[in-house]
Design a protein around this motif. Structure first.
Motif, PDB file in Angstrom:
ATOM      1  N   MET A   1       0.925  -1.110  -0.139  1.00 38.78           N
ATOM      2  CA  MET A   1       0.047  -0.208   0.199  1.00 38.78           C
ATOM      3  C   MET A   1       0.774   1.248  -0.094  1.00 38.78           C
ATOM      4  N   THR A   2       0.508   2.108  -0.965  1.00 37.52           N
ATOM      5  CA  THR A   2       1.361   3.215  -0.932  1.00 37.52           C
ATOM      6  C   THR A   2       0.822   4.516   0.104  1.00 37.52           C
ATOM      7  N   ARG A   3       1.802   5.086   0.616  1.00 36.73           N
ATOM      8  CA  ARG A   3       1.418   6.032   1.451  1.00 36.73           C
ATOM      9  C   ARG A   3       0.900   7.285   0.678  1.00 36.73           C
ATOM     10  N   PRO A   4       0.146   8.105   1.308  1.00 36.16           N
ATOM     11  CA  PRO A   4      -0.182   9.421   0.565  1.00 36.16           C
ATOM     12  C   PRO A   4       1.206  10.433   0.326  1.00 36.16           C
ATOM     13  N   ILE A   5       1.099  10.949  -0.774  1.00 41.42           N
ATOM     14  CA  ILE A   5       2.420  11.845  -1.076  1.00 41.42           C
ATOM     15  C   ILE A   5       1.989  13.235  -0.276  1.00 41.42           C
ATOM     16  N   PRO A   6       3.089  13.674   0.495  1.00 40.79           N
ATOM     17  CA  PRO A   6       3.013  14.934   1.193  1.00 40.79           C
ATOM     18  C   PRO A   6       3.040  16.143   0.269  1.00 40.79           C
ATOM     19  N   GLU A   7       2.508  17.179   0.735  1.00 41.26           N
ATOM     20  CA  GLU A   7       2.477  18.343  -0.142  1.00 41.26           C
ATOM     21  C   GLU A   7       4.007  18.861  -0.051  1.00 41.26           C
ATOM     22  N   PRO A   8       4.349  19.549  -1.242  1.00 40.24           N
ATOM     23  CA  PRO A   8       5.948  20.161  -1.119  1.00 40.24           C
ATOM     24  C   PRO A   8       5.805  21.176  -0.033  1.00 40.24           C
ATOM     25  N   SER A   9       7.042  21.304   0.625  1.00 40.18           N
ATOM     26  CA  SER A   9       7.226  22.394   1.578  1.00 40.18           C
ATOM     27  C   SER A   9       8.396  23.002   1.326  1.00 40.18           C
ATOM     28  N   TYR A  13      12.765  21.855   3.649  1.00 38.90           N
ATOM     29  CA  TYR A  13      14.113  21.506   3.159  1.00 38.90           C
ATOM     30  C   TYR A  13      14.750  22.384   2.376  1.00 38.90           C
ATOM     31  N   THR A  14      16.247  22.568   2.261  1.00 39.11           N
ATOM     32  CA  THR A  14      16.841  23.525   1.532  1.00 39.11           C
ATOM     33  C   THR A  14      17.122  23.214   0.364  1.00 39.11           C
ATOM     34  N   GLU A  15      17.645  23.943  -0.724  1.00 41.78           N
ATOM     35  CA  GLU A  15      18.299  23.676  -1.906  1.00 41.78           C
ATOM     36  C   GLU A  15      19.457  22.759  -1.876  1.00 41.78           C
ATOM     37  N   GLU A  16      20.265  23.110  -0.871  1.00 46.06           N
ATOM     38  CA  GLU A  16      21.559  22.485  -0.515  1.00 46.06           C
ATOM     39  C   GLU A  16      21.176  20.912  -0.175  1.00 46.06           C
ATOM     40  N   ILE A  54      18.050  17.695  -9.597  1.00 39.76           N
ATOM     41  CA  ILE A  54      17.931  18.552  -8.660  1.00 39.76           C
ATOM     42  C   ILE A  54      16.660  19.583  -8.920  1.00 39.76           C
ATOM     43  N   ASP A  55      16.369  20.009  -9.983  1.00 39.73           N
ATOM     44  CA  ASP A  55      15.202  20.517 -10.397  1.00 39.73           C
ATOM     45  C   ASP A  55      13.813  19.536 -10.183  1.00 39.73           C
ATOM     46  N   PHE A  56      14.096  18.402 -10.407  1.00 42.24           N
ATOM     47  CA  PHE A  56      12.921  17.558 -10.031  1.00 42.24           C
ATOM     48  C   PHE A  56      12.929  17.458  -8.626  1.00 42.24           C
ATOM     49  N   TRP A  57      13.743  17.024  -7.884  1.00 44.04           N
ATOM     50  CA  TRP A  57      13.540  16.735  -6.659  1.00 44.04           C
ATOM     51  C   TRP A  57      13.133  17.894  -5.889  1.00 44.04           C
ATOM     52  N   SER A  58      13.480  19.289  -6.270  1.00 40.91           N
ATOM     53  CA  SER A  58      13.294  20.367  -5.746  1.00 40.91           C
ATOM     54  C   SER A  58      11.837  20.681  -5.973  1.00 40.91           C
ATOM     55  N   ALA A  59      11.317  20.489  -7.119  1.00 39.01           N
ATOM     56  CA  ALA A  59       9.633  20.630  -7.537  1.00 39.01           C
ATOM     57  C   ALA A  59       8.976  19.576  -6.678  1.00 39.01           C
ATOM     58  N   GLN A  60       9.676  18.269  -6.416  1.00 40.22           N
ATOM     59  CA  GLN A  60       8.729  17.242  -5.499  1.00 40.22           C
ATOM     60  C   GLN A  60       8.499  17.616  -4.236  1.00 40.22           C
ATOM     61  N   LEU A  61       9.844  17.993  -3.569  1.00 42.15           N
ATOM     62  CA  LEU A  61       9.953  18.281  -2.220  1.00 42.15           C
ATOM     63  C   LEU A  61       9.823  19.799  -1.679  1.00 42.15           C
ATOM     64  N   GLY A  63       8.331  22.132  -4.054  1.00 40.54           N
ATOM     65  CA  GLY A  63       7.415  22.744  -4.700  1.00 40.54           C
ATOM     66  C   GLY A  63       7.784  23.842  -5.629  1.00 40.54           C
ATOM     67  N   THR A  64       9.145  23.995  -6.076  1.00 40.15           N
ATOM     68  CA  THR A  64       9.607  24.850  -7.171  1.00 40.15           C
ATOM     69  C   THR A  64       8.973  24.593  -8.395  1.00 40.15           C
ATOM     70  N   SER A  65       9.206  25.156  -9.406  1.00 38.63           N
ATOM     71  CA  SER A  65       8.381  25.045 -10.793  1.00 38.63           C
ATOM     72  C   SER A  65       9.611  24.966 -11.866  1.00 38.63           C
TER      73      SER A  65
END
Length: 142
Positions: A1-9, A13-16, A54-61, A63-65
């Motif tokens: 069973m997959t956990r719900p994905i949290p909203e990006p915040s 988390y920092t870009e670093e 980095i752009d992908f994971w920044s968007a996921q975690l 909320g960057t675009s």
């Protein structure tokens, strides 16, 4: 069973941290006996790949675009992938998030990674063996 994905915040988390996650994960994956040869064969420009991931994971975690891309067709075009490779990818990813020490980042990133790996694996099967019913990553292979 997959956990719900949290909203990006962007506040958690920092870009670093995102950059460290990407670089440390791929350092492991490139050395891995199963995954390393696949990445080395198909990633032509590692600097560009790092930037895109980095752009992908920044968007996921966070909320960057910044991310622009279509991961599904690229993964579906790779030859000879199997569920064990996706599970190994997840294992290395989880090891990396654990080592980073930010447990909120770990939980969020691992949940997103599980979702993405499952979707990519399903898409891979539907593209490459459309005559067969796709199976999940947690299904035991016989």
């Amino acid at each position: 069973m997959t956990r719900p994905i949290p909203e990006p915040s962007p506040d958690l988390y920092t870009e670093e941290e995102i950059s460290q996650l990407v670089h440390e994960f791929y350092a492991k994956a490139r050395k891995d006996a199963a995954l390393g040869p696949i990445f080395e064969e198909h990633v032509i420009d590692w600097d560009a790949h790092f930037d895109q991931m980095i752009d992908f994971w920044s968007a996921q975690l966070r909320g960057t675009s910044r991310f622009r891309g279509a991961p599904m067709p690229k993964h579906a075009a790779l030859p000879d992938l199997n569920a064990a490779l996706f599970r190994r990818w997840l294992e290395l990813f989880r090891e990396t998030t654990q080592e980073l020490g930010n447990m909120q980042l770990k939980q969020h990133a691992d949940t997103v990674a599980e979702f993405i790996a499952g979707r990519l694996w399903m898409g891979y099967q539907m593209s490459n063996v459309p005559e067969q019913e796709p199976v999940g990553l947690n299904t035991v292979e016989v």
